[in-house]
Design a protein around this motif. Sequence first.
Motif, PDB file in Angstrom:
ATOM      1  N   SER A 129       0.818  -1.205   0.000  1.00  0.00           N
ATOM      2  CA  SER A 129       0.000   0.000   0.000  1.00  0.00           C
ATOM      3  C   SER A 129       0.854   1.259   0.000  1.00  0.00           C
ATOM      4  N   VAL A 130       0.241   2.317  -0.532  1.00  0.00           N
ATOM      5  CA  VAL A 130       0.801   3.669  -0.492  1.00  0.00           C
ATOM      6  C   VAL A 130      -0.229   4.553   0.181  1.00  0.00           C
ATOM      7  N   VAL A 131       0.164   5.243   1.222  1.00  0.00           N
ATOM      8  CA  VAL A 131      -0.750   6.078   1.988  1.00  0.00           C
ATOM      9  C   VAL A 131      -0.218   7.505   2.001  1.00  0.00           C
ATOM     10  N   ARG A 140      -6.944  11.689   3.989  1.00  0.00           N
ATOM     11  CA  ARG A 140      -6.089  10.512   3.927  1.00  0.00           C
ATOM     12  C   ARG A 140      -6.452   9.719   2.668  1.00  0.00           C
ATOM     13  N   MET A 141      -5.428   9.354   1.935  1.00  0.00           N
ATOM     14  CA  MET A 141      -5.623   8.583   0.716  1.00  0.00           C
ATOM     15  C   MET A 141      -4.748   7.350   0.767  1.00  0.00           C
ATOM     16  N   LYS A 142      -5.348   6.237   0.377  1.00  0.00           N
ATOM     17  CA  LYS A 142      -4.610   4.985   0.412  1.00  0.00           C
ATOM     18  C   LYS A 142      -4.762   4.291  -0.946  1.00  0.00           C
ATOM     19  N   PHE A 143      -3.625   3.810  -1.452  1.00  0.00           N
ATOM     20  CA  PHE A 143      -3.603   3.142  -2.736  1.00  0.00           C
ATOM     21  C   PHE A 143      -2.959   1.773  -2.541  1.00  0.00           C
ATOM     22  N   ASP A 144      -3.606   0.748  -3.074  1.00  0.00           N
ATOM     23  CA  ASP A 144      -3.135  -0.607  -2.878  1.00  0.00           C
ATOM     24  C   ASP A 144      -2.635  -1.165  -4.208  1.00  0.00           C
ATOM     25  N   ARG A 147       1.653  -5.536  -4.223  1.00  0.00           N
ATOM     26  CA  ARG A 147       3.040  -6.012  -4.175  1.00  0.00           C
ATOM     27  C   ARG A 147       3.832  -5.060  -3.277  1.00  0.00           C
ATOM     28  N   PRO A 148       4.876  -5.544  -2.630  1.00  0.00           N
ATOM     29  CA  PRO A 148       5.648  -4.645  -1.752  1.00  0.00           C
ATOM     30  C   PRO A 148       6.162  -3.407  -2.520  1.00  0.00           C
ATOM     31  N   MET A 149       5.883  -2.245  -1.938  1.00  0.00           N
ATOM     32  CA  MET A 149       6.307  -0.964  -2.540  1.00  0.00           C
ATOM     33  C   MET A 149       7.536  -0.458  -1.774  1.00  0.00           C
ATOM     34  N   VAL A 167       4.792   9.516  -7.602  1.00  0.00           N
ATOM     35  CA  VAL A 167       5.341   8.349  -8.274  1.00  0.00           C
ATOM     36  C   VAL A 167       5.719   7.344  -7.209  1.00  0.00           C
ATOM     37  N   THR A 168       5.597   6.054  -7.567  1.00  0.00           N
ATOM     38  CA  THR A 168       5.914   5.014  -6.616  1.00  0.00           C
ATOM     39  C   THR A 168       6.302   3.754  -7.386  1.00  0.00           C
ATOM     40  N   GLY A 169       7.019   2.873  -6.719  1.00  0.00           N
ATOM     41  CA  GLY A 169       7.430   1.620  -7.347  1.00  0.00           C
ATOM     42  C   GLY A 169       7.856   0.622  -6.304  1.00  0.00           C
TER      43      GLY A 169
END
Length: 967
Positions: A129-131, A140-144, A147-149, A167-169
């Motif tokens: 997840s990305v929070v 609050r925003m959460k993105f799933d 896979r491990p980020m 951006v995230t990975g």
Amino acid sequence: MRIKHKEADSIVMSQMPSENGIDGDDEREEEDSEEYSGEEEQEEEEEDEPRLKYQRMGGSVPSLLSTDAATCITVAERMIALGTHAGAVHILDFLGNQIKEFAAHTAAVNDLCFDTEGEYVGSCSDDGSVVINSLFTDERMKFDYHRPMKAIALDPDYARKSSRKFVTGGLAGHLYLNVKKWLGYRDQVLHSGEGPIHAVKWRSSLVAWANDTGVKVYDAANDQRITFIERPRGIPRPELLLPHIVWQDDTLLVIGWGTSVKIALIRTTQSKGVNGTYKHIPMSSRNQVDIVASFQTSYFISGIAPFGDSLVILAYIPGEEDGEKDFSSTIPSRQGNAQRPEVRVVTWNNDELATDALPVNGFEHYKAKDYSLAHAPFSGSSYAGGQWAAGDEPLYYIVSPKDVVIAKPRDAEDHINWLLQHGWHEKALEAVEANQGQSELLDEVGSRYLDHLIVERKYAEAASLCPKLLRGSASGWERWVFHFAHLRQLPVLVPYIPTENPRLRDTAYEVALVALATNPSFHKDLLSTVKSWPPRIYSTMPVISAIEPQIKTSSMTNPLKEALAELFVIDGQHDKAFALYADLMKPDLFDFIEKHNLHDAVREKVVQLMMIDCKRAVLLLIQQRDLIPPSEVVSQLIAAKDKCDCRYFLHLYLHSLFEANPHSGKDYHDMQVELYADYDPKMMLTFLRSSQHYTLEKAYEICVKKDLLKEQVFILGRMGNAKQALSVIINRLGDIEEAIEFVSVQQDDELWEELIKQSFHKPEMVGVLLEHTVGNLDPLYIVNMLPNGLEIPRLRDRLVKIVTDYRTETSLRHGCNDILKADCVNLLVKYYKEAKRAVCLSDEVDEASSHRAEKRASHLGERVMSMKSMEVKSKTRGGGRCCICFDPFSIQNVSIIAFFCCHAYHTTCLMESTISIGGKKEAGAAAQGTVSYDEYDDGVHDDDEDEDEDASGAPQMRCILCTTAAG
């Protein structure tokens, strides 16, 4: 290199005490101390000053990490976010106090990121997840992503833009760009297929990320990838040694991966616009990226950050057993043989500037990927010359599972303390002055520096630094004055002691002066100090009391005498000061005498005054001869014959004394004759003629001895030996004119004959004699005495001159006779006019006539004498009777009128005769009254007055017998 590690280690230990009371064993220090025990001196010489200082983060951090483990950290301008192994995100202030806590994830937090405004914090976790949490609202925003980020980066303008980009990975290998659109959030895959995303950083519009193949840069503004930087070769897999990327500014990207460091420069090309402004060229036209620096390290990189124009690297020192096999294990080693992490400051050329080993809690069990480094380079930071502006220093946060250490650049105070610890007091002082440090710091540095110099026995250097270090502190000055006095080194401090701003107590100045007075080596300094210090700041008596016992000892130097004299002047004892100044031969002594009226004190210092300035001294002694008699002056000068040229001084004094009063020094005229002969022979003759108090015989002997011929002539003349004097003139001087003058003054005919006889032997002298004897001697007499055949030079001319002079003399005599005759005639006429006057003899003399008689006492005296003479003659001729009535004058009590022809008449008889002869007019005039004595007794009238009286018609009386008229 390892020597520096050990030194840095000791610094860190002293600056970073463990708040938990637990520090790891310093195994590495023991090994180093054993290996390099023989090189301690070299270690001290090679020691460099650390660039950073450290402290453990306190506040809530120790309690948080006691039950959890830190995994990552990020820093904003106003706060810190700390992620833990349990999935929590803690918001902390800079002291470590917890502000907020977000239970964002169920697994370890891998990365955190703030936006530029510090309003939002994003986190990613192994739970996939990305929070993104708002720090000031409940948003609050959460993105799933399932896979491990591993990495996340918010758009720097996340809070200001509605697009809410980030951006995230992670392990899935996709780099997502998440953007908020009208229908919600959408993910865009920017890159994939090259392995897991290990790190991502967003700066301005540029996004940099690292995967298994290397580092790529993407321009979000143009939606275009810029460049690719290949992964360094020969390093372990990214899962074992994570890559670390950080933007130093908008164009510099710093990459630390394994044992490799690269710095990439993205060159932005600008083109000038229409109005002189600049515009960006599209990204496709950029010249990609240049690697401006690249180097390999001997350690593994656990974190990297910019440090001004250098780099800060969190280094992990691999052991001999460390290898890829060990890195494959995610479980901490139970053996506990890992070394402490190090913070190294290096240049872009890998030149080490500082190395510090950090004793973090549990370091023995950690691997390289267990550490991370974050920094807070705020936009206001300024770096110049190795120093940041106050408040703008960057902060570095070193995170381990159980510890957070804060590192920041050492400030000026740290630098100064380090210099003091290493004994470099002078550099510490320079640093304080350069940074205009606080007065307390300057006082501390100054005190320690002075103490150090005193211990080293560098007293002069310590004294010279006191004005700079003590400045306006009166108490500090007094403390060091007495301390130097205790050490018997006060004389070296005296030149620096202030007299104003601050002004010390009187005792401090007196102690300083006494210290100078009791040390002969500093007597000159005492003199200069007494002259320069204001007298009001100290009392002179303690200093005088310290000097006076030395007056008659060998330690009494001239500077000490002068200093004592100056103190006497300050104390008002001018007579004592004069005595010392006289012994010192001070040139301005005479001005000092006049200024303070010390003429009485001069009496005992005659010799010194003469030696200083004999002319002024003589003038002073002559003016004060009533106070200082000549006998005392002469006796002092004679007694000082071994010290000076006393005879010359005697000559000057006696000569001036003789000119002022010829009789004052009459007892020394014999001495004066000898002195004139030695020093001023030209004045000898004048003195001999003016003085009557010298012995002729002694004077003659001196003149003969000194061959003073004219003086011999004068003395011989005064002694009555005129012939010998004349012989000296003719035979020694050869001056015939002077011989003639000498004979003329003597008025002795025998001398003339002697002169003529002695001149016969010298024809030239005979000629001169002929020329100058006119008026004194008959030239014919000389000519008749000349022997026949004697040749006389220029005889004709001289005879002509004799005749001319004789004629001139004769003419002068005739003129004088004429003048004499005229004078006789004039005097007879005057006598005749006086004889015409009559004198009235009356018994009644009124007060007015008596007053007039007093005014003309001198004339009346003469007239009375003449009158008495006439009376005698009248008695002789007329028998004391009236020449008209022949009655004796004594019978009638009537006034008598007597004429200078010796005829006398009763006034009444003469009036009657005058009336009968002159008529009624004269009778009427005579009948107006009896003529008084004063009407006729006017013997002082001159001829003009007589004529005036006749013209005015005043009565004229005539002797009846001689028919003379009296006017």
